[in-house]
Design a protein around this motif. Structure first.
Motif, PDB file in Angstrom:
ATOM      1  N   LEU A 122      37.804  29.436  38.720  1.00 18.38           N
ATOM      2  CA  LEU A 122      38.123  29.745  40.121  1.00 18.38           C
ATOM      3  C   LEU A 122      37.654  31.141  40.514  1.00 18.38           C
ATOM      4  O   LEU A 122      37.312  31.381  41.673  1.00 18.38           O
ATOM      5  CB  LEU A 122      39.618  29.568  40.387  1.00 18.38           C
ATOM      6  N   LEU A 123      37.631  32.044  39.530  1.00 18.77           N
ATOM      7  CA  LEU A 123      37.110  33.388  39.798  1.00 18.77           C
ATOM      8  C   LEU A 123      35.644  33.308  40.245  1.00 18.77           C
ATOM      9  O   LEU A 123      35.215  34.018  41.163  1.00 18.77           O
ATOM     10  CB  LEU A 123      37.233  34.251  38.535  1.00 18.77           C
ATOM     11  N   GLU A 124      34.892  32.397  39.616  1.00 20.84           N
ATOM     12  CA  GLU A 124      33.482  32.175  40.017  1.00 20.84           C
ATOM     13  C   GLU A 124      33.394  31.726  41.476  1.00 20.84           C
ATOM     14  O   GLU A 124      32.403  31.976  42.150  1.00 20.84           O
ATOM     15  CB  GLU A 124      32.843  31.074  39.152  1.00 20.84           C
ATOM     16  N   LEU A 125      34.439  31.039  41.949  1.00 21.96           N
ATOM     17  CA  LEU A 125      34.445  30.522  43.323  1.00 21.96           C
ATOM     18  C   LEU A 125      35.133  31.490  44.294  1.00 21.96           C
ATOM     19  O   LEU A 125      35.385  31.146  45.450  1.00 21.96           O
ATOM     20  CB  LEU A 125      35.154  29.159  43.361  1.00 21.96           C
ATOM     21  N   GLY A 126      35.467  32.680  43.779  1.00 23.95           N
ATOM     22  CA  GLY A 126      36.067  33.686  44.660  1.00 23.95           C
ATOM     23  C   GLY A 126      37.565  33.582  44.817  1.00 23.95           C
ATOM     24  O   GLY A 126      38.144  34.148  45.745  1.00 23.95           O
ATOM     25  N   ILE A 127      38.236  32.824  43.921  1.00 31.70           N
ATOM     26  CA  ILE A 127      39.702  32.719  43.990  1.00 31.70           C
ATOM     27  C   ILE A 127      40.282  33.328  42.715  1.00 31.70           C
ATOM     28  O   ILE A 127      40.011  32.856  41.608  1.00 31.70           O
ATOM     29  CB  ILE A 127      40.161  31.247  44.101  1.00 31.70           C
ATOM     30  N   ASP A 128      41.093  34.377  42.874  1.00 26.94           N
ATOM     31  CA  ASP A 128      41.770  34.984  41.733  1.00 26.94           C
ATOM     32  C   ASP A 128      43.201  34.447  41.703  1.00 26.94           C
ATOM     33  O   ASP A 128      44.044  34.851  42.516  1.00 26.94           O
ATOM     34  CB  ASP A 128      41.775  36.511  41.864  1.00 26.94           C
ATOM     35  N   ILE A 129      43.476  33.516  40.770  1.00 27.98           N
ATOM     36  CA  ILE A 129      44.776  32.819  40.807  1.00 27.98           C
ATOM     37  C   ILE A 129      45.937  33.737  40.407  1.00 27.98           C
ATOM     38  O   ILE A 129      47.091  33.349  40.577  1.00 27.98           O
ATOM     39  CB  ILE A 129      44.776  31.530  39.948  1.00 27.98           C
ATOM     40  N   PRO A 172      53.411  37.070  36.162  1.00 26.05           N
ATOM     41  CA  PRO A 172      52.613  38.221  35.728  1.00 26.05           C
ATOM     42  C   PRO A 172      51.153  37.812  35.469  1.00 26.05           C
ATOM     43  O   PRO A 172      50.911  36.741  34.905  1.00 26.05           O
ATOM     44  CB  PRO A 172      53.284  38.661  34.421  1.00 26.05           C
ATOM     45  N   PRO A 173      50.182  38.638  35.886  1.00 22.00           N
ATOM     46  CA  PRO A 173      48.763  38.301  35.737  1.00 22.00           C
ATOM     47  C   PRO A 173      48.365  37.932  34.308  1.00 22.00           C
ATOM     48  O   PRO A 173      47.622  36.980  34.091  1.00 22.00           O
ATOM     49  CB  PRO A 173      48.035  39.574  36.199  1.00 22.00           C
ATOM     50  N   GLU A 174      48.908  38.679  33.322  1.00 18.27           N
ATOM     51  CA  GLU A 174      48.516  38.397  31.934  1.00 18.27           C
ATOM     52  C   GLU A 174      49.047  37.032  31.481  1.00 18.27           C
ATOM     53  O   GLU A 174      48.396  36.310  30.716  1.00 18.27           O
ATOM     54  CB  GLU A 174      48.963  39.511  30.967  1.00 18.27           C
ATOM     55  N   PHE A 175      50.227  36.639  31.985  1.00 17.16           N
ATOM     56  CA  PHE A 175      50.799  35.318  31.692  1.00 17.16           C
ATOM     57  C   PHE A 175      49.864  34.222  32.205  1.00 17.16           C
ATOM     58  O   PHE A 175      49.546  33.259  31.505  1.00 17.16           O
ATOM     59  CB  PHE A 175      52.178  35.195  32.351  1.00 17.16           C
ATOM     60  N   GLU A 191      46.518  34.119  30.264  1.00 27.37           N
ATOM     61  CA  GLU A 191      46.704  33.636  28.889  1.00 27.37           C
ATOM     62  C   GLU A 191      46.925  32.124  28.857  1.00 27.37           C
ATOM     63  O   GLU A 191      46.391  31.426  28.005  1.00 27.37           O
ATOM     64  CB  GLU A 191      47.917  34.358  28.280  1.00 27.37           C
ATOM     65  N   HIS A 192      47.692  31.604  29.803  1.00 32.55           N
ATOM     66  CA  HIS A 192      48.006  30.171  29.811  1.00 32.55           C
ATOM     67  C   HIS A 192      46.877  29.310  30.373  1.00 32.55           C
ATOM     68  O   HIS A 192      46.721  28.162  29.981  1.00 32.55           O
ATOM     69  CB  HIS A 192      49.301  29.911  30.609  1.00 32.55           C
ATOM     70  N   PHE A 193      46.126  29.858  31.330  1.00 38.27           N
ATOM     71  CA  PHE A 193      45.109  29.043  32.014  1.00 38.27           C
ATOM     72  C   PHE A 193      43.764  29.765  32.046  1.00 38.27           C
ATOM     73  O   PHE A 193      43.204  30.012  33.125  1.00 38.27           O
ATOM     74  CB  PHE A 193      45.582  28.701  33.433  1.00 38.27           C
ATOM     75  N   PRO A 194      43.201  30.081  30.873  1.00 35.08           N
ATOM     76  CA  PRO A 194      41.965  30.874  30.836  1.00 35.08           C
ATOM     77  C   PRO A 194      40.781  30.178  31.511  1.00 35.08           C
ATOM     78  O   PRO A 194      40.001  30.816  32.220  1.00 35.08           O
ATOM     79  CB  PRO A 194      41.713  31.069  29.335  1.00 35.08           C
ATOM     80  N   ASN A 195      40.657  28.855  31.304  1.00 35.24           N
ATOM     81  CA  ASN A 195      39.506  28.142  31.871  1.00 35.24           C
ATOM     82  C   ASN A 195      39.602  27.992  33.388  1.00 35.24           C
ATOM     83  O   ASN A 195      38.626  28.184  34.105  1.00 35.24           O
ATOM     84  CB  ASN A 195      39.361  26.763  31.213  1.00 35.24           C
ATOM     85  N   ILE A 196      40.813  27.648  33.853  1.00 34.08           N
ATOM     86  CA  ILE A 196      41.011  27.517  35.307  1.00 34.08           C
ATOM     87  C   ILE A 196      40.819  28.885  35.981  1.00 34.08           C
ATOM     88  O   ILE A 196      40.152  28.990  37.012  1.00 34.08           O
ATOM     89  CB  ILE A 196      42.420  26.942  35.610  1.00 34.08           C
ATOM     90  N   HIS A 197      41.370  29.925  35.365  1.00 32.01           N
ATOM     91  CA  HIS A 197      41.243  31.282  35.919  1.00 32.01           C
ATOM     92  C   HIS A 197      39.773  31.680  36.033  1.00 32.01           C
ATOM     93  O   HIS A 197      39.316  32.150  37.091  1.00 32.01           O
ATOM     94  CB  HIS A 197      42.005  32.279  35.040  1.00 32.01           C
ATOM     95  N   ALA A 198      39.012  31.448  34.965  1.00 31.57           N
ATOM     96  CA  ALA A 198      37.591  31.836  34.958  1.00 31.57           C
ATOM     97  C   ALA A 198      36.785  31.022  35.968  1.00 31.57           C
ATOM     98  O   ALA A 198      35.958  31.568  36.717  1.00 31.57           O
ATOM     99  CB  ALA A 198      37.015  31.658  33.555  1.00 31.57           C
TER     100      ALA A 198
END
Length: 529
Positions: free
Chosen positions: A328-335, A313-316, A319-326
């Motif tokens: 990679l989002l800058e690099l155009g990858i939504d994990i 689930p996206p919220e999971f 919540e678990h990987f806020p820094n990696i998510h943010a």
């Protein structure tokens, strides 16, 4: 006139090991902490995962010890493993008392995550940026302590020994260090009754590494030149999942992504491949996962494989990987919806300067703690999240031993200034850049995840040529930070290659096609200067 600085104890390195030692010693003594660059530039700040300790109901010290021994392929020193693991809960309590905001779980318990090779959830963490939180708490405490002097931007060149005394001596006792001031370009003299090496690993020997820019094996090389034995340098851990991105170097995708259900897949087909290599699948130890990825990349001619946690689930995931998510989002990858392209990269130096349980090296007056050492904890492969733990336990142990044996540590004798009378400023810095590039590329190609004797011999031939070039350059020109690091990298690369050639088996992180079997009796590789 060159500057002289004197402390009771000198600590080289401002990460978890160095600052833990400094804070313990500062209860009684004046401590100088030298950092090669900024105080937060070391590997501690980069650690995403967490710290392993037995804190979960039903978990036991025996279980953590067993997991560590299995990951280390039986090469660990059991006494060292027991010592570190039994000291872990106390080390974490000390950090919490310093204000490290570990994630909380149910009730008044901390949230524990699980990583590869662990049979229980036992990783305390601060989101996915534990190292940064630990570093900030230790740094603040050190900064606020009147007995600690933090000295950034000093590049340690060599340990001070008997031959550096004003009255020449053959003593092997260590009295401090010569260090280059990045600001002035001058070499300063730092003396102390005891010196602790907490300089980190040697990851920058390799082309692809998750290690910080300063991980050039300085402490290992300096200790070796000072007559200390070095052990198990062939065991270089490659992290299986470093982000593959041509713009962003060294961004690690933590083990915990696999711990929480992330799957490794072939990019072209979406097929999972870890079940073909190990029954533990994505949670197999790092060496197995790294070799599997390396195998698939070479077999299929890929640049990378995919690590996919988008089925959660996206919220999971957020919540678990806020820094990696943010990031990679800058690099155009939504994990939360896309897989992450990953490749293995050098991650951790399991070998190093040989120490005992008190952090003592072979040289009187010289202690060491953390990744610079071979303490016996990791054996042939480090278990996830045991590394910050080793820093905390041995930083404390070396400080305690110095305090208990203070009266037996002599005051440093008068030391000669650094001599630059026979050298000039370099007019060909290109030599350093060329040697650095050459070294890191052939180490990656010839002394990487999978090895052969022929490749190792090629690497040895090249390192011998490089060593002569660098030695000629070093004796002719004034030292610069880049030259100091290159000299140390060449030394450490030579130790890695010699150790790898010496080991006629495959064990843990050392995998060679010429000796695929594991010998019945585990034995450390010990190099004597």
């Amino acid at each position: 006139m060159a500057e002289h600085h004197s402390f009771d104890v000198l600590v080289l390195g401002s990460g978890a090991a160095g600052l833990t030692a400094a804070l313990t010693l500062a209860q009684q003594y004046k401590v100088g902490v030298l950092a090669k660059g900024g105080l937060s530039d070391g590997a501690t700040s980069w650690a995403q995962g967490g710290i392993a300790a037995v804190l979960e109901p039903g978990d036991t010290f025996d279980s953590h010890i067993e997991d560590t021994m299995i990951a280390g392929a039986g090469l660990n020193n059991r006494q060292a493993v027991e010592f570190v693991i039994e000291s872990a809960p106390e080390a974490i309590a000390r950090l919490a008392a310093l204000g490290v905001p570990f994630n909380s779980g149910e009730g008044d318990q901390w949230h524990l995550t699980r990583e590869g090779g662990h049979s229980h959830r036992r990783i305390v963490h601060v989101d996915d940026a534990t190292g940064w939180a630990v570093q900030q708490a230790l740094e603040k405490s050190a900064h606020d302590h009147p007995n600690i002097t933090l000295v950034p931007d000093r590049v340690a060149i060599d340990l001070i020994m008997g031959r550096h005394q004003q009255r020449f001596s053959t003593s092997g006792r260590i009295h401090g260090v010569y260090a280059l001031n990045r600001g002035t370009g001058l070499v300063e003299t730092f003396t102390a009754r005891a010196t602790i090496l907490a300089t980190g690993g040697a990851g920058r020997t390799y082309l692809y590494s998750t290690a910080p820019r300063g991980a050039t094996g300085d402490g290992i090389a300096m200790a070796w030149r000072a007559g200390c034995r070095v052990s198990n340098m062939e065991f270089m851990q490659f992290h299986p999942t470093c982000l593959y991105n041509l713009e962003v170097k060294n961004f690690l995708i933590t083990e915990a992504v696999r711990g929480e259900g992330g799957q490794l897949k072939i990019p072209t087909t979406g097929e999972r491949f870890m079940p073909r290599f190990d029954t533990r699948e994505e949670l197999a130890p790092r060496d197995i996962v790294a070799r599997a990825i390396d195998h698939e990349i070479k077999r299929l001619g890929l640049d990378y494989v995919h690590l996919d946690i988008s089925h959660k689930p996206p919220e999971f995931v957020r919540e678990h990987f806020p820094n990696i998510h943010a990031k990679l989002l800058e690099l155009g990858i939504d994990i939360t919806t896309q897989p992450i392209p990953v490749v293995p990269a050098q991650h951790y130096t399991c070998g190093g300067v040989l120490i005992d349980l008190d952090g003592r090296t072979d040289a009187p007056g010289l202690y060491a703690a953390g990744e610079v050492t071979q303490s016996g904890l990791h054996g042939a492969n480090r278990l996830a999240s045991n590394s910050l733990l080793e820093c905390l336990v041995f930083g404390e142990a070396s400080a305690r031993h110095i305090m208990a044996n203070w009266d037996g540590l002599p005051d440093p004798p008068p030391i000669r200034d650094w001599d630059e009378s026979r050298v000039t400023d370099s007019d060909e810095e290109v030599v350093i850049a060329q040697c650095w590039r050459e070294l890191r590329r052939f180490m990656w190609n010839f002394v990487g995840i999978v090895r052969t004797t022929k490749r190792l011999e090629r690497a040895k031939h090249r390192i011998d040529l490089l060593r002569q070039e660098v030695q000629d350059y070093y004796s002719a020109f004034r030292v610069t930070p880049d030259l100091v690091e290159l000299r140390n990298l060449v030394e450490v690369a030579d130790l890695i290659i010699r150790s790898a050639l010496h080991r006629h088996e495959s064990r843990g992180l050392h995998y060679t096609l010429d000796y695929p079997k594991t010998l019945p009796v585990p034995a450390d590789t010990i190099l004597v200067p």
